[in-house]
Design a protein around this motif. Sequence first.
Motif, PDB file in Angstrom:
ATOM      1  N   MET A  68       0.845  -1.171   0.000  1.00 11.57           N
ATOM      2  CA  MET A  68       0.000   0.000   0.000  1.00 11.57           C
ATOM      3  C   MET A  68       0.894   1.239   0.000  1.00 11.57           C
ATOM      4  SD  MET A  68      -2.807   1.073   2.869  1.00 11.57           S
ATOM      5  CE  MET A  68      -3.796  -0.345   2.515  1.00 11.57           C
ATOM      6  N   PRO A  69       0.771   2.117  -0.975  1.00 14.66           N
ATOM      7  CA  PRO A  69       1.610   3.320  -1.048  1.00 14.66           C
ATOM      8  C   PRO A  69       1.197   4.376  -0.015  1.00 14.66           C
ATOM      9  CG  PRO A  69       0.438   2.951  -3.127  1.00 14.66           C
ATOM     10  CD  PRO A  69      -0.035   1.936  -2.154  1.00 14.66           C
ATOM     11  N   PHE A  70       2.173   5.192   0.357  1.00  9.35           N
ATOM     12  CA  PHE A  70       1.960   6.250   1.332  1.00  9.35           C
ATOM     13  C   PHE A  70       2.490   7.567   0.774  1.00  9.35           C
ATOM     14  CE2 PHE A  70       2.356   2.296   3.601  1.00  9.35           C
ATOM     15  CZ  PHE A  70       1.344   2.352   4.533  1.00  9.35           C
ATOM     16  N   HIS A  71       1.967   8.684   1.274  1.00 10.47           N
ATOM     17  CA  HIS A  71       2.502   9.998   0.938  1.00 10.47           C
ATOM     18  C   HIS A  71       2.339  10.920   2.137  1.00 10.47           C
ATOM     19  CE1 HIS A  71      -1.794  10.398  -0.243  1.00 10.47           C
ATOM     20  NE2 HIS A  71      -1.647  11.650   0.146  1.00 10.47           N
ATOM     21  N   ILE A  72       2.970  12.102   2.072  1.00 12.91           N
ATOM     22  CA  ILE A  72       2.937  13.064   3.167  1.00 12.91           C
ATOM     23  C   ILE A  72       2.143  14.282   2.708  1.00 12.91           C
ATOM     24  CG2 ILE A  72       4.336  14.518   4.686  1.00 12.91           C
ATOM     25  CD1 ILE A  72       6.676  12.537   4.105  1.00 12.91           C
ATOM     26  N   LYS A  73       1.222  14.716   3.561  1.00 11.97           N
ATOM     27  CA  LYS A  73       0.445  15.915   3.230  1.00 11.97           C
ATOM     28  C   LYS A  73       0.318  16.799   4.460  1.00 11.97           C
ATOM     29  CE  LYS A  73      -4.303  14.532   4.151  1.00 11.97           C
ATOM     30  NZ  LYS A  73      -5.642  14.461   3.586  1.00 11.97           N
ATOM     31  N   THR A  74       0.018  18.059   4.222  1.00 16.99           N
ATOM     32  CA  THR A  74      -0.219  19.027   5.297  1.00 16.99           C
ATOM     33  C   THR A  74      -1.106  20.136   4.745  1.00 16.99           C
ATOM     34  OG1 THR A  74       0.863  20.341   7.015  1.00 16.99           O
ATOM     35  CG2 THR A  74       1.823  20.470   4.822  1.00 16.99           C
ATOM     36  N   ASN A  75      -1.564  21.006   5.620  1.00 13.72           N
ATOM     37  CA  ASN A  75      -2.334  22.176   5.183  1.00 13.72           C
ATOM     38  C   ASN A  75      -1.370  23.249   4.713  1.00 13.72           C
ATOM     39  OD1 ASN A  75      -4.862  21.116   5.822  1.00 13.72           O
ATOM     40  ND2 ASN A  75      -4.647  21.721   7.951  1.00 13.72           N
ATOM     41  N   SER A  76      -1.779  24.004   3.705  1.00 15.60           N
ATOM     42  CA  SER A  76      -0.960  25.093   3.194  1.00 15.60           C
ATOM     43  C   SER A  76      -0.841  26.199   4.242  1.00 15.60           C
ATOM     44  CB  SER A  76      -1.560  25.663   1.912  1.00 15.60           C
ATOM     45  OG  SER A  76      -0.827  26.785   1.496  1.00 15.60           O
ATOM     46  N   VAL A  77       0.395  26.556   4.586  1.00 17.13           N
ATOM     47  CA  VAL A  77       0.648  27.636   5.538  1.00 17.13           C
ATOM     48  C   VAL A  77       0.599  28.983   4.821  1.00 17.13           C
ATOM     49  CG1 VAL A  77       2.359  28.600   7.121  1.00 17.13           C
ATOM     50  CG2 VAL A  77       2.039  26.137   6.996  1.00 17.13           C
ATOM     51  N   MET A  78       1.097  29.025   3.610  1.00 20.31           N
ATOM     52  CA  MET A  78       1.161  30.273   2.855  1.00 20.31           C
ATOM     53  C   MET A  78      -0.217  30.759   2.406  1.00 20.31           C
ATOM     54  SD  MET A  78       4.340  30.993   2.858  1.00 20.31           S
ATOM     55  CE  MET A  78       4.723  32.074   1.529  1.00 20.31           C
ATOM     56  N   ASN A  79      -1.090  29.813   2.040  1.00 16.23           N
ATOM     57  CA  ASN A  79      -2.413  30.176   1.556  1.00 16.23           C
ATOM     58  C   ASN A  79      -3.420  29.134   2.042  1.00 16.23           C
ATOM     59  OD1 ASN A  79      -4.697  30.949   0.209  1.00 16.23           O
ATOM     60  ND2 ASN A  79      -3.752  31.013  -1.812  1.00 16.23           N
ATOM     61  N   PRO A  80      -4.016  29.329   3.219  1.00 19.27           N
ATOM     62  CA  PRO A  80      -4.926  28.336   3.792  1.00 19.27           C
ATOM     63  C   PRO A  80      -6.134  27.995   2.925  1.00 19.27           C
ATOM     64  CG  PRO A  80      -4.341  29.987   5.422  1.00 19.27           C
ATOM     65  CD  PRO A  80      -3.793  30.451   4.104  1.00 19.27           C
ATOM     66  N   THR A  81      -6.489  28.859   1.973  1.00 20.73           N
ATOM     67  CA  THR A  81      -7.628  28.563   1.110  1.00 20.73           C
ATOM     68  C   THR A  81      -7.322  27.430   0.127  1.00 20.73           C
ATOM     69  OG1 THR A  81      -6.990  30.260  -0.503  1.00 20.73           O
ATOM     70  CG2 THR A  81      -8.507  30.920   1.253  1.00 20.73           C
ATOM     71  N   ILE A  82      -6.032  27.112  -0.071  1.00 13.72           N
ATOM     72  CA  ILE A  82      -5.646  26.024  -0.973  1.00 13.72           C
ATOM     73  C   ILE A  82      -6.062  24.678  -0.398  1.00 13.72           C
ATOM     74  CG2 ILE A  82      -3.663  24.763  -1.910  1.00 13.72           C
ATOM     75  CD1 ILE A  82      -2.248  27.460  -2.173  1.00 13.72           C
ATOM     76  N   GLY A  83      -5.945  24.535   0.909  1.00 16.09           N
ATOM     77  CA  GLY A  83      -6.235  23.249   1.550  1.00 16.09           C
ATOM     78  C   GLY A  83      -4.956  22.440   1.665  1.00 16.09           C
ATOM     79  N   ASP A  84      -5.014  21.175   1.281  1.00 16.75           N
ATOM     80  CA  ASP A  84      -3.869  20.283   1.429  1.00 16.75           C
ATOM     81  C   ASP A  84      -2.802  20.521   0.374  1.00 16.75           C
ATOM     82  OD1 ASP A  84      -4.980  18.973   3.600  1.00 16.75           O
ATOM     83  OD2 ASP A  84      -5.945  17.452   2.359  1.00 16.75           O
ATOM     84  N   ILE A  85      -1.552  20.354   0.796  1.00 21.97           N
ATOM     85  CA  ILE A  85      -0.428  20.329  -0.129  1.00 21.97           C
ATOM     86  C   ILE A  85       0.340  19.036   0.127  1.00 21.97           C
ATOM     87  CG2 ILE A  85      -0.241  22.827  -0.428  1.00 21.97           C
ATOM     88  CD1 ILE A  85       2.064  22.820   1.584  1.00 21.97           C
TER      89      ILE A  85
END
Length: 70
Positions: free
Chosen positions: A1-18
């Motif tokens: 099962m593949p994995f990746h790393i995500k977080t919320n955008s700090v620079m532009n919170p309206t973007i959502g996940d990066i």
Amino acid sequence: MPFHIKTNSVMNPTIGDIYYKGDNTWSETYADRKVYTNKSDADAVKATTVTKNGVTYAPKHFTNSTVVSE
């Protein structure tokens, strides 16, 4: 099962996940994310620390990120 790393955008919170692309870069595009075969490999990257002027810290993106399975 593949994995990746995500977080919320700090620079532009309206973007959502990066998503972590590797080489200390992030992207809004899901397809650009770096995929890890093992959760332990993604966890090791998430645990990245930086030492600058004798101070060691975890970059905010990694501190607030999560490892996600697809």
